[in-house]
Design an enzyme around this catalytic site. Structure first.
Site, PDB file in Angstrom:
ATOM      1  N   ASP A  20      -1.401 -13.414  -0.268  1.00 52.72           N
ATOM      2  CA  ASP A  20      -1.115 -12.008  -0.507  1.00 52.72           C
ATOM      3  C   ASP A  20      -1.590 -11.169   0.678  1.00 52.72           C
ATOM      4  O   ASP A  20      -2.561 -11.529   1.335  1.00 52.72           O
ATOM      5  CB  ASP A  20      -1.868 -11.602  -1.775  1.00 52.72           C
ATOM      6  CG  ASP A  20      -1.384 -10.286  -2.330  1.00 52.72           C
ATOM      7  OD1 ASP A  20      -0.175 -10.046  -2.281  1.00 52.72           O
ATOM      8  OD2 ASP A  20      -2.216  -9.510  -2.792  1.00 52.72           O
ATOM      9  N   GLU A  36       1.782 -13.031   3.735  1.00 50.39           N
ATOM     10  CA  GLU A  36       2.395 -11.710   3.629  1.00 50.39           C
ATOM     11  C   GLU A  36       1.659 -10.776   4.588  1.00 50.39           C
ATOM     12  O   GLU A  36       0.487 -10.501   4.397  1.00 50.39           O
ATOM     13  CB  GLU A  36       2.259 -11.192   2.193  1.00 50.39           C
ATOM     14  CG  GLU A  36       2.915  -9.846   2.014  1.00 50.39           C
ATOM     15  CD  GLU A  36       2.582  -9.194   0.675  1.00 50.39           C
ATOM     16  OE1 GLU A  36       3.396  -8.408   0.197  1.00 50.39           O
ATOM     17  OE2 GLU A  36       1.505  -9.458   0.137  1.00 50.39           O
TER      18      GLU A  36
HETATM   19  C1  LIG Z   1      -5.715  -9.518   1.316  1.00 49.13           C
HETATM   20  C2  LIG Z   1      -5.380  -9.238  -0.087  1.00 49.13           C
HETATM   21  O1  LIG Z   1      -5.664 -10.020  -0.966  1.00 49.13           O
HETATM   22  N1  LIG Z   1      -4.777  -8.113  -0.330  1.00 49.13           N
HETATM   23  C3  LIG Z   1      -4.471  -7.722  -1.656  1.00 49.13           C
HETATM   24  C4  LIG Z   1      -5.627  -7.023  -2.227  1.00 49.13           C
HETATM   25  O2  LIG Z   1      -5.311  -6.589  -3.501  1.00 49.13           O
HETATM   26  C5  LIG Z   1      -4.203  -5.760  -3.636  1.00 49.13           C
HETATM   27  C6  LIG Z   1      -4.127  -5.281  -5.027  1.00 49.13           C
HETATM   28  O3  LIG Z   1      -4.175  -6.337  -5.912  1.00 49.13           O
HETATM   29  C7  LIG Z   1      -2.988  -6.469  -3.183  1.00 49.13           C
HETATM   30  O4  LIG Z   1      -1.849  -5.675  -3.308  1.00 49.13           O
HETATM   31  C8  LIG Z   1      -3.226  -6.867  -1.741  1.00 49.13           C
HETATM   32  O5  LIG Z   1      -2.116  -7.557  -1.294  1.00 49.13           O
END
Ligand SMILES: CC(=O)N[C@H]1CO[C@H](CO)[C@@H](O)[C@@H]1O
Ligand SMILES: *[C@@H]1O[C@H](CO)[C@@H](O)[C@H](O)[C@H]1NC(C)=O
Ligand SMILES: *[C@@H]1O[C@H](CO)[C@@H](O)[C@H](O)[C@H]1NC(C)=O
Ligand SMILES: *[C@@H]1O[C@H](CO)[C@@H](O)[C@H](O)[C@H]1NC(C)=O
Ligand SMILES: [Ca+2]
Ligand SMILES: [Ca+2]
Length: 567
Positions: A223, A292
């Site tokens: 993420d 991402e």
């Molecule tokens: C680096 C990471 O994990 N970013 C995430 C942190 O949390 C937010 C909210 O849940 C995500 O949208 C990010 O992508």
């Protein structure tokens, strides 16, 4: 006209070009499932693991290589699963760890891999580590980003260490009465940030990866990794000058809390860990690491090399809109393939759970998948793209997304024309179903002569062709910038080559000439052309295709196979 040889997959041996074997994650299509919305097995209105298992035959029939699941870890769901309270368990909403093991096994028996989502910047405040960290129980004391108050105001209230803001608005610091210190949360207060400068947390995440690899997972999608590191000196961030409320995240310029140079290095440790796991497993399976990263392209490219197999390519999301023309599409393609580092593998994303569906954003789906699925590189497709699903209008009183805008692309998968599109047998799905489900659904598209589903399957099947795996990419734009044409010229002249042509215009018809000598022509003669795929309603005749004069209606396109003959 521009050309690209995909050297990555080719080696020159004694003058003859030979194809190297490409791996599953390179030739394959990765199918993203938003688990809440795919298929509900128990009538509670929320999609679950058993629901996905019941649809594996369908997924296998698409020809995709792997399923990437948005987070299904145990979570209090303050942010729909992005607030994880146990990285080694499944949330009961989705099922159990045993259900998950069954999913992996059933998928594997159909040649499908399962890819998990990794959310690295924080955990839930209900995670055992945070609960212990707050009490300073070792080794958890420094797992999170704790700081003493800068001082106390006249009322005795603690003053945060600096001016940093949370993405969701307000101070990024929350006070712990128990520990008498602030903790950092770049997102929700229930999402405390990890302290990545503590090697113990780096190791914890490696152990989590190992846990899931041991269960047979084929890799991870990480993420938005931009928020992993913060400047330890805690300088105030400068004001951005944006005309917004001082509590709004955009009020500041995030030079000390985003994209710090430590991030790619730390990710490279996970990449090395993953590669080592694959090597030791001795099963020949490359476990994939996809990232991402929503940064400018030069920065995104830093995340290739030893950092990941690829950072997602969002060019079709960030640079294209409903009125983009053929030139814009060419730029979206070239912007990626021409900037990619040596040995970097391209990839193409048309949509995901955070952004308007491609069918709404570009106002076309069959043309969009036609454009990206035959390019060199991995294709990542969001569930429903294979049907032409579009965004669903959600009335204000039904909005459930904490950020407020991400419900429209997350509505239930449309299986058939029964109640709730066959998504649930319960009284109510967690999000409403799109009104178009009576015609846009799997059953109807299986039955139709022409459908997005049928086009998707044919495109996925064509990806096995040598020209699609190894062929040289040529791109060109003709007809007043409206029509994008690209070719994948087979390395061996005896193999079929392919050409994709799409008319991006909304209202004009042009006659295109792609034979040598014509404006924008390819550097080879197009012989024995056959129309393989045409977009819905384009009425392109399958027979007697003439590359020197053919007409595409607005928004129409086709895939043509041919033998390329160099002069
Ligand atoms: C680096 C990471 O994990 N970013 C995430 C942190 O949390 C937010 C909210 O849940 C995500 O949208 C990010 O992508
Ligand atoms: C071209 O054909 C040769 C001989 O059949 C084969 O060894 C080689 O792998 C082919 N190259 C590609 C890129 O398909
Ligand atoms: C990845 O490459 C960078 C730059 O060459 C290097 O500093 C880093 O140590 C490498 N990471 C690993 C885990 O080897
Ligand atoms: C594409 O459609 C536009 C709008 O109708 C038209 O003007 C143009 O000629 C078409 N292009 C081709 C190649 O048919
Ligand atoms: Ca359910
Ligand atoms: Ca962080």
């Amino acid at each position: 006209m521009r050309h690209l040889s995909l050297i990555a997959g080719l080696v020159l041996i004694a003058g003859a070009v030979q194809a190297q074997q490409l791996d599953w994650w390179q030739t394959g299509v990765i199918y993203q499932i938003y688990p809440r919305s795919y298929k509900d097995s128990n009538g509670d209105g929320i999609g679950d693991i058993n629901g996905i298992i019941s649809k594996l035959d369908y997924i296998a029939s698409l020809g995709v290589a792997a399923i990437w699941l948005s987070p299904i870890y145990k979570s209090p769901m303050a942010d729909f699963g992005y607030d994880i309270s146990d990285f080694r368990d499944i949330d009961p909403l989705f099922g159990t760890l045993d259900d998950f093991k069954l999913l992996v096994a059933e998928a594997k028996s159909r040649n499908l891999g399962i890819i998990m989502d990794m959310v690295p910047n924080h955990s839930s405040d209900e995670h055992e580590w945070f609960v212990k960290s707050e009490q300073k129980i070792e080794p958890y004391t420094d797992y999170y980003f704790w700081q003493p108050a800068k001082g106390f105001d006249p009322n005795g209230a603690p003053i945060p260490p600096n001016n940093w803001l949370s993405v969701f608005g307000g101070s990024a610091w929350a006070w712990s009465e128990l520990r008498q210190e602030f903790y950092l949360h770049q997102f929700h207060a229930k999402q405390p940030d990890f302290n990545y400068r503590n090697p113990a947390i780096v190791q914890e995440l490696k152990d989590i990866l190992t846990f899931w690899y041991d269960l047979g997972v084929y890799g991870f999608r990480w993420d938005a990794v931009t928020h992993m590191f913060e400047d330890p000196a805690l300088p105030d961030e400068p004001v951005s000058g944006n005309p917004v409320d001082p509590n709004d995240y955009n009020y500041l310029k995030h030079i000390y809390t985003q994209n710090l140079p430590e991030t790619p290095y730390t990710l490279s440790l996970y990449k090395a860990h993953t590669d080592e796991y694959s090597l030791n497993a001795g099963d020949g399976l490359h476990r994939v690491m996809m990232l991402e990263v929503w940064n400018p392209i030069e920065e995104v490219m830093q995340y290739y090399r030893n950092v990941s197999d690829f950072p997602f390519n969002f060019r079709f999301l960030t640079t294209m809109g409903a009125y983009s023309n053929g030139r814009d599409a060419e730029n979206a393609i070239r912007g990626w393939v021409d900037n990619i580092p040596d040995n970097g593998w391209p990839n193409w994303v048309l949509g995901n759970h955070d952004i308007s569906r491609v069918g709404s954003r570009l106002q076309l789906t069959d043309g969009a998948i036609l454009t990206t699925l035959l390019l060199p590189g991995t294709s990542i497709n969001y569930y429903g793209e294979e049907l032409g699903m579009v965004d669903t209008y959600i009335p204000p009183e039904e909005v459930v997304d904490p950020a407020g805008y991400r419900d429209p692309p997350r509505t239930p998968m449309q299986w058939d024309d029964s109640q709730f599109a066959g998504f649930t047998t319960g009284p109510k799905p967690w999000l409403r179903v799109n009104d178009n489900y009576l015609t846009v659904n799997v059953a109807a598209e299986e039955a139709a002569d022409e459908s997005v589903l049928k086009i998707f399957r044919k495109l996925v099947a064509l990806r096995k062709e040598p020209a699609i795996q190894f062929g040289t990419l040529h791109t060109t734009v003709v007809s007043y910038e409206l029509v994008l044409a690209y070719a994948r010229e087979a390395v061996n002249a005896t193999d079929r080559s392919y050409m994709v042509v799409l008319n991006w215009s909304h209202d004009q018809t042009h006659v295109v000439n792609l034979s040598p000598g014509a404006f924008g022509a390819f550097p080879f003669e197009i012989t024995n052309p056959t129309v393989e795929i045409r977009t819905i309603g384009s009425d392109i005749p399958y027979d007697n295709f003439d590359p020197s004069a053919f007409t595409l209606k607005p928004r129409a396109g086709c895939v043509v196979s041919f033998n390329a003959v160099r002069k």
